[in-house]
Design a protein around this motif. Structure first.
Motif, PDB file in Angstrom:
ATOM      1  N   UNK A   1       0.831  -1.205   0.000  1.00 34.03           N
ATOM      2  CA  UNK A   1       0.000   0.000   0.000  1.00 34.03           C
ATOM      3  C   UNK A   1       0.865   1.255   0.000  1.00 34.03           C
ATOM      4  N   UNK A   2       0.320   2.321  -0.559  1.00 35.84           N
ATOM      5  CA  UNK A   2       1.005   3.614  -0.579  1.00 35.84           C
ATOM      6  C   UNK A   2       0.571   4.436   0.638  1.00 35.84           C
ATOM      7  N   UNK A   3       1.486   5.218   1.220  1.00 39.17           N
ATOM      8  CA  UNK A   3       1.112   6.059   2.362  1.00 39.17           C
ATOM      9  C   UNK A   3      -0.039   6.993   1.980  1.00 39.17           C
TER      10      UNK A   3
ATOM     11  N   UNK B   1      -2.075   4.793   3.507  1.00 38.13           N
ATOM     12  CA  UNK B   1      -2.916   3.601   3.668  1.00 38.13           C
ATOM     13  C   UNK B   1      -2.389   2.572   4.667  1.00 38.13           C
ATOM     14  N   UNK B   2      -1.068   2.290   4.736  1.00 40.79           N
ATOM     15  CA  UNK B   2      -0.628   1.314   5.743  1.00 40.79           C
ATOM     16  C   UNK B   2      -1.019   1.725   7.168  1.00 40.79           C
ATOM     17  N   UNK B   3      -0.868   3.018   7.473  1.00 39.44           N
ATOM     18  CA  UNK B   3      -1.231   3.493   8.802  1.00 39.44           C
ATOM     19  C   UNK B   3      -2.741   3.429   9.006  1.00 39.44           C
ATOM     20  N   UNK B   4      -3.502   3.863   8.018  1.00 40.96           N
ATOM     21  CA  UNK B   4      -4.959   3.863   8.124  1.00 40.96           C
ATOM     22  C   UNK B   4      -5.483   2.447   8.339  1.00 40.96           C
TER      23      UNK B   4
ATOM     24  N   UNK C   1       2.378  -6.038   8.834  1.00 39.18           N
ATOM     25  CA  UNK C   1       3.563  -5.968   7.991  1.00 39.18           C
ATOM     26  C   UNK C   1       3.470  -4.671   7.212  1.00 39.18           C
ATOM     27  N   UNK C   2       4.532  -3.869   7.258  1.00 34.83           N
ATOM     28  CA  UNK C   2       4.525  -2.543   6.661  1.00 34.83           C
ATOM     29  C   UNK C   2       5.732  -2.377   5.741  1.00 34.83           C
TER      30      UNK C   2
END
Length: 171
Positions: free
Chosen positions: A110-112, A114-117, A135-136
């Motif tokens: 995923x593009x930022x 989105x990983x945090x969200x 996993x990020x």
């Protein structure tokens, strides 16, 4: 007489989109007994406070202008402080038992942001005390700040494959 600081300027690495963690850890391993590490970074490296705190260092940070930070990591000797280990964001002692993750999510493609969200959405579905593994694509600096603000705890590490795995315990 105390040894001079061992300096690591991570700003060029960070500005080039790189990950300075290995350079920082190499510097930590090169420190003389009692020597402090001076790190220059483009942000306040809160996750590193946890990592080096677990290795017996105390952090002192100050903004030096233009969004840059100077952090002095000073060895304090002895075991990590038990009270600090119970604070949000702190990993806790190595013998502390955490429950197995209820779920594991893979946010590497995923593009930022989105990983945090997606990680925060997954965490909100849990009950207090349950854990989530994520996993990020890289070390989630902004996620750590958000987790700390929300009172959650985490453990994480850069995996040999190049991604970051974090286990979060909902507060």
């Amino acid at each position: 007489m105390t040894a001079p600081y061992y300096d690591v300027d991570a700003r060029p690495i960070l500005r080039a989109g790189g990950e300075p963690f290995s350079a920082i850890m190499a510097a930590v391993n090169a420190l003389a007994p009692g020597q402090s590490l001076r790190l220059l970074a483009t942000f306040k490296p809160i996750p590193l406070f946890q990592v080096l705190g677990n290795l017996g260092f105390e952090a002192s940070a100050r903004e030096i202008g233009a969004g840059d930070w100077e952090v002095i990591f000073t060895p304090v000797g002895g075991e990590p402080d038990a009270a600090a280990a119970s604070e949000p964001g702190k990993a806790g002692s190595a013998d502390e038992i955490w429950p197995e993750p209820v779920a594991e999510i893979d946010n590497r493609d995923l593009e930022p942001p989105e990983p945090m969200v997606k990680t925060l959405e997954g965490l909100e579905a849990l009950s207090p005390g349950q854990t989530l593994a994520a996993l990020l694509p890289r070390e989630p600096v902004f996620l750590f700040e958000e987790l700390e603000a929300r009172g959650h705890r985490w453990r994480g590490a850069l995996e040999p494959e190049g991604h970051y795995r974090v286990v979060i315990r909902r507060g």
